[in-house]
Design a protein around this motif. Structure first.
Motif, mmCIF file in Angstrom:
data_model
loop_
_atom_site.group_PDB
_atom_site.id
_atom_site.type_symbol
_atom_site.label_atom_id
_atom_site.label_comp_id
_atom_site.label_asym_id
_atom_site.label_seq_id
_atom_site.Cartn_x
_atom_site.Cartn_y
_atom_site.Cartn_z
ATOM 1 N N GLN A 1 0.812 -1.209 0.000
ATOM 2 C CA GLN A 1 0.000 0.000 0.000
ATOM 3 C C GLN A 1 0.851 1.267 0.000
ATOM 4 O O GLN A 1 0.434 2.294 -0.508
ATOM 5 N N GLU B 1 -4.377 5.992 -3.423
ATOM 6 C CA GLU B 1 -5.697 5.403 -3.544
ATOM 7 C C GLU B 1 -6.731 6.340 -2.956
ATOM 8 O O GLU B 1 -6.449 7.039 -1.984
ATOM 9 N N PRO C 1 -10.217 6.702 -0.740
ATOM 10 C CA PRO C 1 -10.571 5.880 0.423
ATOM 11 C C PRO C 1 -11.310 4.593 0.084
ATOM 12 O O PRO C 1 -11.099 3.572 0.725
ATOM 13 N N ASP D 1 -3.530 10.028 10.170
ATOM 14 C CA ASP D 1 -3.505 10.202 8.716
ATOM 15 C C ASP D 1 -4.263 9.089 8.006
ATOM 16 O O ASP D 1 -4.963 9.329 7.028
ATOM 17 N N LEU E 1 -8.065 9.189 6.267
ATOM 18 C CA LEU E 1 -8.303 8.283 5.141
ATOM 19 C C LEU E 1 -7.290 8.458 4.016
ATOM 20 O O LEU E 1 -7.590 8.296 2.853
ATOM 21 N N ASN E 2 -6.079 8.837 4.402
ATOM 22 C CA ASN E 2 -5.016 9.018 3.433
ATOM 23 C C ASN E 2 -4.132 7.777 3.510
ATOM 24 O O ASN E 2 -3.143 7.747 4.235
ATOM 25 N N LEU E 3 -4.505 6.733 2.772
ATOM 26 C CA LEU E 3 -3.949 5.411 3.061
ATOM 27 C C LEU E 3 -2.486 5.243 2.634
ATOM 28 O O LEU E 3 -1.684 4.697 3.385
#
Lengths: 441, 294
Positions: free
Chosen positions: B39, B44, B46, B256, B261-263
């Protein structure tokens, strides 16, 4: 013997499955405590009113937790049919086109009545796409208002029926309150740096928060909330903190703000209209007054409407067709003026539809409960401009954190208001670009 | 010479015996770590509808980010302070209890209590005591002319999370130190006493070196604790504020990734955190363990 038993069991299972043939509709929400109980009561009434659908509300924790678990569930293909998402997550949900089933489309597909003009204007504006279609079902919307301690006002020699209208009056009243010793502090604000102190502040003064109609025009928007009036407020708040007029209650929702008001340490409290029930329950030893948010009268003579907070219900893709029928039926039920008015009067959230507001009026609710219509009056005053329709940006949860952090550097004297707001705009714009990139290709 | 080696005559049996542990390691450690690694190279949205491979951009941006460098620095100060404070205090308590003959058990019970408190509850407890508006401690401090406010003063916030985290860990350290102290042979101490060594000299030259395996073990445990398990304490007291002064690495990963939702960037952070822990473990076992006498 064994055969007989298993036959009996099968019969029971069969009859059970016929009596529970109702289609399951899961609803993940973030309403804890009293609000959660009320919500379950509302759902129960719907379930009792018909036998085709069964709505199951599931409490998932705070707003961010609910949103996060819904997204994780979606990625795993286990998503609920309905999820309650706070207004800050609106940008995220709108960008996720493949994941959501817009409510206007759902209602049209299922042939349920749906008339956007029945909803109050700020709500329609906030949750609509650029073509004016409402994408999520408005459930609990709030707007910030001003609460004040009438007893402290009396002690300080102020008229307990007159709330500060402008920031000049706010400072003046605070001075009298602090210098007379009636309370230790003049006022405290929840969401001091974000929802109330910057987003609503900008809307009320008709100042842009960002370009492209505060982000409503598309994801390419940039922040512009570092204008002279916003700088002035932050400078003033720092000044008022140093003189003891203002006390900071922490980042985000300001967890210490409400206790400061309840303990009578601060005489004035700016918070969500949705906290009304809580404020009244906690203000045991004093009378509470309600009023609109202050403004700088040398900047605007005619303050604009405030903007909303709270949450809406989003329908997620990937369910069976009959589930969507149930969702549509449930939304129709929730739109009824009686249901809306009941929820609004219980919680302090805004009446979402004009009909539920009118119902409250005809019931005499607002006369009996002084101040309970401050929020709705404030949010519907004037015509919303591009600057007072609301704000809609991606990555907004994180961006609010940045604004909070920058605000704290002003309060601790590390930076000037101008430096902090410039830095927040710069960092926020970088996050907007990141969101745009992640959602565009 | 006796070896620890056991010879299995059956060729399959050792693998069968190992299998459950291996399966658990694979499913719960290696697989998630691999996912985080994967990841960290992606950007990406969310919901995972659009995924782009971005090479090392998540990493390069991380080290250009002033907030991240700040979090590294904050974590260093925090981990060292928590470890030093909780270990020195618990050693002190252990030595005191070890000297008390009759009521030692009673004190031990009292000192072990905090360990039963969940970290989030511990955080709330200290939040209440240190709260600038309703807390008892700021009230007392104001009497001495100190304006305690962890919402505004960065130093106060750091002190709060260090004290709350160290307090949680004292019980654990204390138990190990007491056990360690009780296994120091009485005869050695008596011999030192006969040679004319005073209590301090006895402690620093005889007892403390004999405690070194315990101390080493606890240092490893405490640093890991400070790096990972203190997340609920930070979350329930300061939430990383004011202005990021208590934003530790593990809290930033959460803020974060799970709140923001900042993966991708969050995954990159957790990979870096993982590498830090691997490096720390290597250093500890390679170099420091050589100084430990078992």
């Amino acid at each position: 013997m064994f055969k007989k038993l298993s036959l009996a069991a099968a019969a029971v299972a069969l009859s059970a499955s016929t009596s529970f043939a109702a289609t399951e509709v899961t609803w993940w929400h973030a309403m804890g405590g009293e609000l959660g109980k009320k919500l379950e009561q509302i759902v129960q009434k719907f379930n009792d009113s018909q036998s085709d659908y069964h709505v199951t509300p599931v409490f998932k924790g705070t707003y961010p937790e609910t949103l996060t678990s819904a997204i994780a569930a979606f990625r795993a293909g286990q998503q609920p049919a309905i999820v309650q998402v706070f207004e800050v997550g609106t940008g995220t949900m709108m960008a996720a086109k493949g994941a959501i089933y817009p409510v206007y489309k759902l209602m049209a597909d299922e042939g349920e009545p749906w008339d956007p003009s029945k909803f109050i204007a700020p709500v329609v504006g906030y949750y609509s796409d650029p073509e004016g279609n409402i994408l999520s079902f408005p459930f609990n919307s709030s707007t910030p208002i001003l609460y004040y301690n009438k007893d402290v006002f009396k002690k300080a020699g102020l008229d307990p029926d007159v709330a500060p209208k402008t920031y000049a009056e706010l400072a003046d009243f605070s001075k009298k309150i602090v210098s007379s010793g009636a309370a230790k502090c003049g006022f405290t604000i929840t969401y001091a740096a974000t929802w109330i102190g910057l987003e609503n502040f900008s809307a009320i003064h008709d100042l842009p928060y960002g370009t492209l109609q505060n982000g409503f025009g598309g994801p390419a928007a940039e922040f512009t909330f570092n204008g002279p009036t916003q700088v002035r407020l932050w400078d003033d708040l720092k000044k008022w903190q140093d003189t003891g007029y203002f006390q900071y209650g922490g980042p985000g929702g300001g967890p210490d703000s409400a206790p400061k008001f309840y303990s009578q340490e601060c005489a004035i409290y700016m918070g969500s209209s949705g906290s009304r029930a809580g404020v009244i329950a906690n203000a045991k030893n004093f009378q509470v007054g309600f009023s609109t948010l202050p403004y700088y009268d040398d900047v605007t003579k005619d303050p604009k409407n405030s903007i909303i907070g709270g949450a809406t219900l989003w329908t997620l893709n990937g369910q069976k067709p009959e589930v969507y029928k149930g969702v549509a039926k449930f939304f129709t039920y929730l739109s009824q003026p009686e249901v809306q008015a009941d929820w609004h009067q219980f919680s302090g959230y805004l009446p979402i539809t004009n009909a539920s507001y009118d119902l409250g009026k005809s019931q005499g609710y607002y006369e009996k409960n002084a101040g309970s219509d401050v929020g709705i009056k404030q949010i519907t005053r004037g015509t919303p401009s591009d600057n007072s329709k609301g704000v809609r940006f991606g990555n907004f949860t994180q961006i609010r954190d940045v604004v909070d952090q920058q605000f704290e550097t002003v309060l601790s004297g590390k930076q000037t208001a101008k430096q902090a707001l410039d830095a927040a705009v710069k960092e926020g714009n970088a996050m907007l670009r990141e969101f745009e990139a992640a959602n565009s290709n | 010479m006796q070896t620890k080696r056991t010879i299995f005559s059956n060729r399959v049996l050792p693998y069968v015996l190992l299998a459950p542990q291996l399966a658990i390691t694979l499913i719960f450690f290696i697989w998630p770590a691999f996912q985080a690694f994967r990841q960290s190279f992606l950007r990406e949205d969310p919901f995972g509808m659009k995924t782009t491979f971005v090479w090392f951009s998540n990493y390069t941006r991380l080290f250009e980010n002033a907030d991240y460098l700040n979090a590294l620095w904050v974590t260093l100060i925090f981990a060292v302070s928590v470890t030093a404070l909780s270990m020195s205090l618990s050693l002190l308590f252990a030595v005191c209890v070890n000297r008390v003959l009759r009521s030692g058990r009673f004190y031990t019970t009292l000192l072990v209590w905090p360990y039963a408190v969940a970290p989030a509850a511990a955080g709330l407890l200290w939040w209440f005591m240190f709260n600038p508006s309703i807390g008892i401690l700021p009230y007392g401090l104001r009497y001495f002319g100190y304006d305690w406010n962890y919402r505004l003063h960065e130093g106060d916030a750091m002190v709060l999370i260090v004290v709350a985290s160290a307090w949680k860990q004292i019980s654990y350290n204390f138990l190990f130190f007491v056990a360690g102290l009780q296994s120091v042979p009485q005869s050695v101490i008596e011999a030192a006493a006969i040679d004319g060594a005073g209590p301090f000299k006895r402690f620093w030259t005889v007892i403390f070196p004999l405690l070194s395996p315990t101390t080493f073990f606890l240092a490893v445990i405490n640093i890991t604790y400070a790096l990972f398990d203190t997340f609920p304490i930070v979350d329930s007291t300061t939430s990383g504020g004011p202005s990021q002064s208590t934003n530790t690495l593990v809290y930033k990963v959460y803020a974060d990734g799970f709140v923001g939702l900042n993966l991708g960037p969050s995954a990159a952070q957790s990979v870096v955190l993982m590498l830090i822990v691997v490096a720390l473990t290597v250093v500890q076992f390679r170099w420091i363990e050589n100084k430990v006498q078992y």
